[in-house]
Design a protein around this motif. Sequence first.
Motif, PDB file in Angstrom:
ATOM      1  N   GLU A  22       0.641  -0.922   0.231  1.00  0.00           N
ATOM      2  CA  GLU A  22      -0.474   0.083  -0.345  1.00  0.00           C
ATOM      3  C   GLU A  22       1.312   1.263   0.425  1.00  0.00           C
ATOM      4  O   GLU A  22       1.608   1.291   1.637  1.00  0.00           O
ATOM      5  CB  GLU A  22      -0.815   0.144   1.348  1.00  0.00           C
ATOM      6  N   ASN A  23       0.927   1.635  -1.232  1.00  0.00           N
ATOM      7  CA  ASN A  23       1.363   2.936  -1.341  1.00  0.00           C
ATOM      8  C   ASN A  23       2.993   3.474  -0.967  1.00  0.00           C
ATOM      9  O   ASN A  23       3.512   3.644   0.157  1.00  0.00           O
ATOM     10  CB  ASN A  23       0.671   4.176  -0.613  1.00  0.00           C
ATOM     11  N   SER A  25       6.638   3.193  -0.963  1.00  0.00           N
ATOM     12  CA  SER A  25       8.316   3.837  -1.049  1.00  0.00           C
ATOM     13  C   SER A  25       9.706   3.433  -0.819  1.00  0.00           C
ATOM     14  O   SER A  25       9.307   2.267   0.538  1.00  0.00           O
ATOM     15  CB  SER A  25       7.542   5.089  -0.744  1.00  0.00           C
ATOM     16  N   ASN A  35       8.107   4.004  -6.046  1.00  0.00           N
ATOM     17  CA  ASN A  35       7.673   5.581  -5.586  1.00  0.00           C
ATOM     18  C   ASN A  35       6.323   5.249  -5.122  1.00  0.00           C
ATOM     19  O   ASN A  35       5.795   4.625  -6.911  1.00  0.00           O
ATOM     20  CB  ASN A  35       8.125   6.339  -6.707  1.00  0.00           C
ATOM     21  N   HIS A  36       5.776   4.952  -4.409  1.00  0.00           N
ATOM     22  CA  HIS A  36       4.125   5.103  -4.199  1.00  0.00           C
ATOM     23  C   HIS A  36       3.222   4.018  -4.951  1.00  0.00           C
ATOM     24  O   HIS A  36       2.790   3.447  -5.864  1.00  0.00           O
ATOM     25  CB  HIS A  36       3.316   6.077  -4.742  1.00  0.00           C
ATOM     26  N   ASN A  38       0.749   0.586  -5.302  1.00  0.00           N
ATOM     27  CA  ASN A  38       0.516  -0.117  -4.794  1.00  0.00           C
ATOM     28  C   ASN A  38       0.133  -1.380  -5.524  1.00  0.00           C
ATOM     29  O   ASN A  38      -0.468  -1.998  -6.443  1.00  0.00           O
ATOM     30  CB  ASN A  38      -1.209   0.272  -4.671  1.00  0.00           C
ATOM     31  N   SER A  72       7.918   4.665   3.285  1.00  0.00           N
ATOM     32  CA  SER A  72       7.073   5.063   3.380  1.00  0.00           C
ATOM     33  C   SER A  72       5.647   3.602   3.498  1.00  0.00           C
ATOM     34  O   SER A  72       6.421   3.469   2.320  1.00  0.00           O
ATOM     35  CB  SER A  72       6.559   6.426   3.344  1.00  0.00           C
ATOM     36  N   GLY A  73       5.191   4.052   3.373  1.00  0.00           N
ATOM     37  CA  GLY A  73       3.954   3.228   2.857  1.00  0.00           C
ATOM     38  C   GLY A  73       3.295   1.904   4.242  1.00  0.00           C
ATOM     39  O   GLY A  73       4.775   1.805   4.789  1.00  0.00           O
TER      40      GLY A  73
END
Lengths: 268, 268
Positions: A22-23, A25, A35-36, A38, A72-73
Motif C-alpha cells: 500500500e503506497n 516507497s 515510488n508509491h 500499490n 513509507s507505506g
Amino acid sequence: MLQKLQQDSKSLVCHRSIIELENVSFAYKQKPVINHVNFSVQERDFVGLIGSNGAGKTTLLRMIVGLLEPTSGSIKLFGEPIEQFRSWNLIGYVPQKNSFNPLFPATVREVVMSGLFSRNKLFRRVTKADSIKCEEALHAMKIEDLAGKRIGELSGGQQQRAFLARALINNPALLILDEPTVGIDSETQEGFFHLIKHMHQHHNITFLMVSHDMEMIRSYLGEQPKQEAGKIKFYVKHSHDLEDCVETNLTHSLRELRHSMERGKVGV
Amino acid sequence: MDIITTEFFQRALIGGVLIGITAPLMGLFLVLRRLSMIGDTLAHVSIAGVALGFLIGVYPVAVGLIFALAATFAIEKLRKAYKTYAELSIAIIMSGGVALASLLFTMGKGFNVSVSGYLFGSIYTLDTTDLVLIGVVTVVVLLSVGLHAKELFLLTFDEDAAAVSGLPTRFFNFMISVLTALVISVSIKIVGALLVSALLTIPAACSLVIARSFKQSVVTVVVIAELAVIAGLLSAGVWNLAPGGTIVMLLIVILLLLLSVRRRLNAG
Ligand SMILES: Nc1ncnc2c1ncn2[C@@H]1O[C@H](COP(=O)(O)OP(=O)(O)OP(=O)(O)O)[C@@H](O)[C@H]1O
Ligand SMILES: [Mg+2]
Ligand SMILES: [Zn+2]
C-alpha cells in the motif's frame, strides 16, 4: 449443502491476499527507487516482474521479505502487517546473488537443510523426517549426486538449484525468486520453467518472480502487463485461471515429475 | 620434566585444554563472518581492563572481562553508525583499548612484571579461581553453541536467509560477540593478549583448507587447536618458553603443512 459449503470455504481460502503493498516507497539515502507502489498478490497468483537493470525489482523483493524497511507505506503478508508477521516458514526466497565465500565449509546438503531452520524451531533437533525432506528436495532439483560436495565447488547453475532446493524444503506457500535462471544453460532453464509452471498449476503455491526472460513471462503470463510502477512491469496469471489444486506433498510430486520427465512423458 | 607434574602446570594444562575447545569454536564463527579482527580488538581492550584491575586492586581477569563486554556493546553501536564499514568501528575500539592500556600501565609502574604475563601468556600465573572461571565459560559456550548450532550455521552462511527465516539475527550476532568476549578474557592469562586472536583464527584458517562440511570444520578447529595447545604447553614447560608464542608458532606450522599438502594434492 455440504458440498456448497466446502466450495465456498475453498474459494475463500483460495482468494486470500498473500502480499499487499500500500503506497510503498523506498529510497537509498536520498535516491528514490520505488515510488508509491500499490499492488496485491492473491493466493496462487503467478506474478512476473520485468524491468531494466536498476529498476528496483530486487529492492521491492527485499522489502517484501523484510530485509529492507519501506521509507513509507505499508506491506502485509498473508493478511498481517509485516511488522507482526511471524510465519516466515511459509515463504521460500531465492535471492539474486549469493555472495558467500567459495571456501565456506558447507556441503550442499547442509545448505539445503538450513532451509528448515526458522524462528519457530529454535530449539528443535534435526529429525529423520527433516532428513527425508532434504533428500527429496535434493532429488527434485537433480542435485542428489552433489549433496556431499562443498557448495563453493558447484557451478553457478548448480548452486542456483541448491538454493532453490533450500527454498522448497519447507513446502512454502509463497515462492519469491529473483532471476532464478541467470547463469543456467538453456536446457536446464527450460526444465526449470517447466518445473515452476508445474508447481504453480498443481500446488497451492503463490509465485513472485523477477526475470529478464520476456519470452517465458509472456508465454505463461500473457502479452500485457497488468500494472506498471515506475520502470517495473507486473505480469500476472490469476489463480482463477487454474484448475483446483490437487497435490499437497510438494517434494513427493516433484519427484514424480522428475521421473516422468526422465521417461520423456511430459512435454515442455 | 619435573615441571609437568607440578600443580601450577597441571592447572595451566587443564585451562589450556578447555580454551582449546572454546577459542577456536568462537573463532570459526568470526572468521566465517569475516570478522576475525574482533578477536584481536577484544583482547586489546581486555588488557586495559586487566591493567585497571591491578591499579585498583580488583581481580584483573574480571575487570578485563567487563571491558571486553563493554567493547562488544561499543562495536555494535558503532557498526550501526558505519554500517558498511564494520572494520572502521573495530579499528577505533582497538586503538582506544591500546591507548587506555598504555595510560594505565604508566600510571602503575610497579606491576609491569605481572602485566607481561597477560601480554604474552604464562603457565605460572593460573590460580584456582582462574581455572573455575575458565570452566564456567566453557560450559556457557558449549551450551549456547550446542543448542543453537543450526541457527549459527545459517547466520554465518547467509545472514539474509537467516533474517528471512525469522531468526533474531541481532540476538545471535550479539551472542557470538559476548561469548567471544568471555572466551578471550579468560584465555589471555595462558595465551597472552597479543596472541589470543591467533588461537581463534588460525584453526579456522586450517579448516577452510581441509573441511568440506560445517560439521567437519567444527571438529577440525578443535582438534588442531588442542594439538597446538597441548604440545605448546608441554614444550613451554620443558624448555621454559613463553606458552602463547609456542602455541601460535605450532598453529602456523600446522597451517603451512596443510597448505603444502593441499598444493601437492592439487598438483598431483
Ligand atoms: N545498497 C544500495 N545502496 C544504494 N543504492 C542501491 C543499493 N542497492 C541498489 N541500489 C540502487 O537502487 C536501484 C535499484 O536497484 P535494484 O537492485 O533494486 O535493481 P534491479 O531492478 O533488481 O536491477 P537488476 O536487474 O540489475 O537486478 C539501482 O539504481 C541501484 O543502483
Ligand atoms: Mg535485481
Ligand atoms: Zn506436482
